[in-house]
Design an enzyme around this catalytic site. Structure first.
Site, mmCIF file in Angstrom:
data_model
loop_
_atom_site.group_PDB
_atom_site.id
_atom_site.type_symbol
_atom_site.label_atom_id
_atom_site.label_comp_id
_atom_site.label_asym_id
_atom_site.label_seq_id
_atom_site.Cartn_x
_atom_site.Cartn_y
_atom_site.Cartn_z
ATOM 1 N N HIS A 114 13.271 64.595 49.599
ATOM 2 C CA HIS A 114 13.226 64.513 51.063
ATOM 3 C C HIS A 114 12.675 65.809 51.673
ATOM 4 O O HIS A 114 11.696 65.791 52.422
ATOM 5 C CB HIS A 114 14.643 64.238 51.608
ATOM 6 C CG HIS A 114 14.736 64.188 53.099
ATOM 7 N ND1 HIS A 114 14.747 63.008 53.802
ATOM 8 C CD2 HIS A 114 14.807 65.179 54.032
ATOM 9 C CE1 HIS A 114 14.821 63.287 55.111
ATOM 10 N NE2 HIS A 114 14.867 64.595 55.270
ATOM 11 N N GLU A 115 13.292 66.918 51.306
ATOM 12 C CA GLU A 115 12.827 68.198 51.859
ATOM 13 C C GLU A 115 11.419 68.501 51.357
ATOM 14 O O GLU A 115 10.603 69.101 52.074
ATOM 15 C CB GLU A 115 13.790 69.330 51.498
ATOM 16 C CG GLU A 115 15.249 69.123 51.938
ATOM 17 C CD GLU A 115 15.425 68.839 53.423
ATOM 18 O OE1 GLU A 115 14.555 69.238 54.222
ATOM 19 O OE2 GLU A 115 16.437 68.196 53.788
ATOM 20 N N HIS A 131 8.955 67.063 53.742
ATOM 21 C CA HIS A 131 8.770 67.970 54.887
ATOM 22 C C HIS A 131 7.871 69.143 54.495
ATOM 23 O O HIS A 131 6.980 69.551 55.244
ATOM 24 C CB HIS A 131 10.112 68.555 55.336
ATOM 25 C CG HIS A 131 10.977 67.621 56.118
ATOM 26 N ND1 HIS A 131 10.557 66.993 57.264
ATOM 27 C CD2 HIS A 131 12.266 67.227 55.931
ATOM 28 C CE1 HIS A 131 11.557 66.247 57.758
ATOM 29 N NE2 HIS A 131 12.602 66.379 56.963
ATOM 30 N N GLU A 144 10.076 63.424 60.091
ATOM 31 C CA GLU A 144 11.011 62.668 59.265
ATOM 32 C C GLU A 144 10.319 61.507 58.558
ATOM 33 O O GLU A 144 10.735 61.087 57.480
ATOM 34 C CB GLU A 144 12.193 62.175 60.099
ATOM 35 C CG GLU A 144 13.136 63.283 60.555
ATOM 36 C CD GLU A 144 13.774 64.078 59.418
ATOM 37 O OE1 GLU A 144 13.931 63.520 58.315
ATOM 38 O OE2 GLU A 144 14.087 65.267 59.626
#
Lengths: 496, 496
Positions: free
Chosen positions: B261-262, B265, B291
């Site tokens: 997830h990170e 980003h 997101e």
């Protein structure tokens, strides 16, 4: 007075914020940042440094300090104005554009040093060292054109220090140390050191660091330990101080004494009076005084027989296999072995000043343009052979070992030796007040902290370095004290 | 034009430096700082934020933007001015003293949240949440007094978002998800999850994280991973992005999906065009778009059968004992289990939006003063029971689990659900260009990066969010796409 000082403190507050930001950015660069991130960091550091520069050199502060000069100030306010004036005078002489440009150079230079050291390739760092020297020579000309360029920087790190006082200090020390080292090598009873070089698991070294920090009174609530190539301390404010170490998997003493050394710096920063918070006085005094505190803990406490006897049970608990068949006395002698070596931060007390003398000689020549940068590695290796009798196998373990020059810190190294000498006298003085050996043997360092807090730490920069040294030493500084200490200690260890 | 833009870019450069400093201070606070160091940090953050505020609201920028308005600007310059005007408009409305004071409050509030979570004691955080809400309500009144306070903040994180559009989005989603969750619970073929809860050594979890980051194209030269209580990404500039994770020794998937997830980003920030460096355009667009990128990697790639089949041999290599007797298909189903749970960041794709809805409902009531802070934990627990059917055992696993509200981020949570829905459509569109499944199965994500770089990443904030979403989705956003995806995926997994 109230109104003027309130405004002056508003500016000090802003200076604090920039210092805080620059310190955190510096800590991050050494402990956490990605390897190729210097460019964006350089931009930010340069701009933030300029903002600080503008504040210090701006008309607003100038007028306020002028107004303050006409007022009757209390001791603290007077000291704040004195420090601000001193900083302002220095900065004002350096042109703004050069200040910005040069700050960026040092960020990139430190990055180049990291890469050069990693690859043991001096040529990566050489052009940056050249630039750094050029900058510091130029700045010295701005700060005090009448003064020798190297003297300007000696004075910068330690008020009043100059070659005229450093030269005889080092000469006398050399005269004492070199024969002592030779006597040890020829007549000394050998000290057992074979057990030092083995596997010391990092996890256990980390536990040892925590244990020692706790004994020093450094709680993780206000002081954390992390890892970096070169150990350092960075104080954000009295409530937040960071130290780093570098673990050598083959040498447990290396990190142990780094932690105690940096822990000494950290205690100083942690114990500056909270009343000075966010002012320019809220940090430890000049480098010589600061180093006296780190060296005091590292050498006079950490390497003492009593402290090691207290630490011994924990060492045996953490490293039962590694210390099997070794006595505490053997560890004490090993931790104090006088053994000419390659790396300054791992050197023993006796040969340490020789490492400093090498740097002092070379800095002097570099700053005066008497030694071309290209010839520095050869000159370094030559002096290591001459002073310490060791052959330097590569630049990583030679001229590239220290971070200082990459950040423009020429003239800093002598303060390590001076600080060590101050500390010798401070410890002698301290022993007149209480039984230091007994405290060390019990792992109870609170009396040490209380003593240094009272004499030195609490004042931050409020008192001048000379006054702090006087208070710590209980009188004028006497370099003989250090020389005698070395002779006494090493005569005993090597049964000369 | 040249001259005006050059001056404007000088200001952008300074804004960059403050952003850099504040970001590093924030990263340090979450990953390295001593536990009791918030006070000095709060002072620094507050002062640096003020400097940024002064730059943005100052006359100099005002005059420059006015001058720029009369010029013919190229696309990039026009976008820079647009963003600066937007920021300036918002900031100008907030009185300077309040801005300074309130920045300090949020630093202390985050510290209180950490301590409250650690002790699972909401009462430590409650007064700070109260203050935070008061500040955000007050600021909303400044920013747009004609608008509903919560709508102001929805719009702040995602241009154009408001309750009028979010309410029906969540209502429709709820209508789709709740029956699906119930069908799974009553008719679904059980998914084996027993093996997830066992000892997963941290060292091996760390190696897994490195392996996945490498596959994602995140080299340690420009992106490092560290640990924090709450995983996050912080982009300093395109050459330096940091991500964090939180390792659960009992659950390997928790950190794995945080890293992916990170990492999503981070890829976005890493791939903003270097041509935009040091301008206000040099970062990812609004939260919803950001997101969408993290969720795209986490869910549509990371939780795909193909990606897990590629990862499988490495998982078995790292965790041979833990995965003994387990098949890759079983891991796939376990990683996609639809299981109402307590913690948002560990939730599966299907129940995740329910976690968001809880927060959306509560934020709305809190901002409107319809729910007193003291009653928040009970309301939280009630909604978790209602939406997810779970009993919250304590506040640490309940209302205190997320950091957002402690930093004043009310209105941010909905962007997680929206982003996830955008991503569903983006993936569908992407699949028309190349065989995504095949790429995942080979662990070759370069085509994904190339696609997103072209459509979204390179632009930073140059294009408006709506335009980026259109480009990514290949047309207008259609929430149905996400709902259908969920139905398709979970009908298959649970053999409904």
């Amino acid at each position: 007075m109230e109104q003027v000082m309130e405004k002056i403190r508003g500016i000090e507050h802003q200076l604090y914020a920039y210092n805080y930001a620059l310190a955190i950015i510096g800590i991050d660069a050494e402990t956490a940042a990605p390897t190729d991130s210097a460019e964006g960091r350089g931009e930010a550091v340069s701009l933030l440094s300029c903002k600080q520069y503008e504040l210090l050199t701006g008309d607003e502060l100038g007028q306020l300090l002028e107004a303050a000069a006409a007022l009757e100030l209390d001791e603290r306010a007077a000291a704040e104005c004195r420090e601000l004036r001193r900083m302002r005078e220095r900065y004002t002489r350096i042109p703004a554009e050069e200040f910005a440009q040069d700050s960026r150079v040092f960020t990139l230079s430190q990055d180049a040093w990291h890469k050069a050291k990693e690859q043991s390739d001096f040529s990566i760092f050489a052009p940056w060292l050249e630039k750094g020297l050029e900058i510091r020579r130029r700045w010295a000309g701005y700060i005090d054109p009448a003064k020798d360029v190297y003297d300007v920087w000696l004075d910068f790190y330690q008020d009043g220090l100059c070659m005229a006082s450093a030269d005889p200090f080092f000469a006398a020390l050399k005269e004492k140390i070199l024969p002592l080292v030779r006597r040890i090598q020829t007549e000394g009873k050998p000290v057992r050191t074979d057990f030092l070089h083995q596997d010391w698991p990092l996890e256990d070294q980390r536990r040892l660091a925590e244990y020692v920090m706790e004994a020093m009174g450094l709680s993780p609530n206000h002081c954390t330990l992390s890892e970096s190539e070169h150990p350092f301390t960075s104080g954000l404010y009295d409530g937040d101080v960071r130290i780093t170490t570098h673990y050598d998997p083959q040498d447990m003493l290396s990190s142990l004494y780094s932690v105690i050394h940096e822990g000494g710096h950290a205690l100083y920063e942690r114990n500056v009076s909270p009343a000075l918070r966010y002012t320019v006085l809220a940090e430890g005094s000049c480098s010589g005084v600061h180093e006296s505190q780190s060296r005091l803990f590292e050498n006079y406490i950490g390497r003492s027989r009593e402290f090691l006897s207290w630490l011994w049970p924990e060492l045996v608990r953490l490293f039962p296999k590694q210390l099997e068949g070794i006595s505490c006395e053997e560890l004490y002698r090993a931790a104090n072995r006088a053994e000419p070596s390659l790396i300054r931060t791992e050197a023993d007390e006796l040969t340490y000043p020789l490492h400093i003398m090498v740097r002092y000689e070379l800095e002097k020549q570099l700053m005066h343009g008497q030694l071309p940068v290209a010839e520095l590695p050869a000159a370094w290796n030559r002096l290591y052979k001459e002073y310490l009798g060791v052959d330097v196998p590569d630049d990583a373990q030679g001229v590239l070992q220290d971070i200082h020059w990459s950040g423009g810190d020429f003239g800093y190294f002598p303060t390590y030796a001076l600080g060590t000498a101050y500390a010798a006298q401070m410890v002698e003085q301290m022993k007149r007040s209480f039984d230091l050996g007994h405290c060390c043997a019990e792992g109870n360092l609170e009396p040490v902290r209380a003593y240094l807090r009272e004499k030195i730490w609490q004042y931050g920069k409020m008192l001048e370095p000379a006054e702090l040294i006087r208070r710590g030493c209980g009188g004028e500084f006497d370099p003989e004290c250090f020389a005698n200490y070395l002779e006494r200690k090493y005569t005993e260890i090597y049964e000369l």
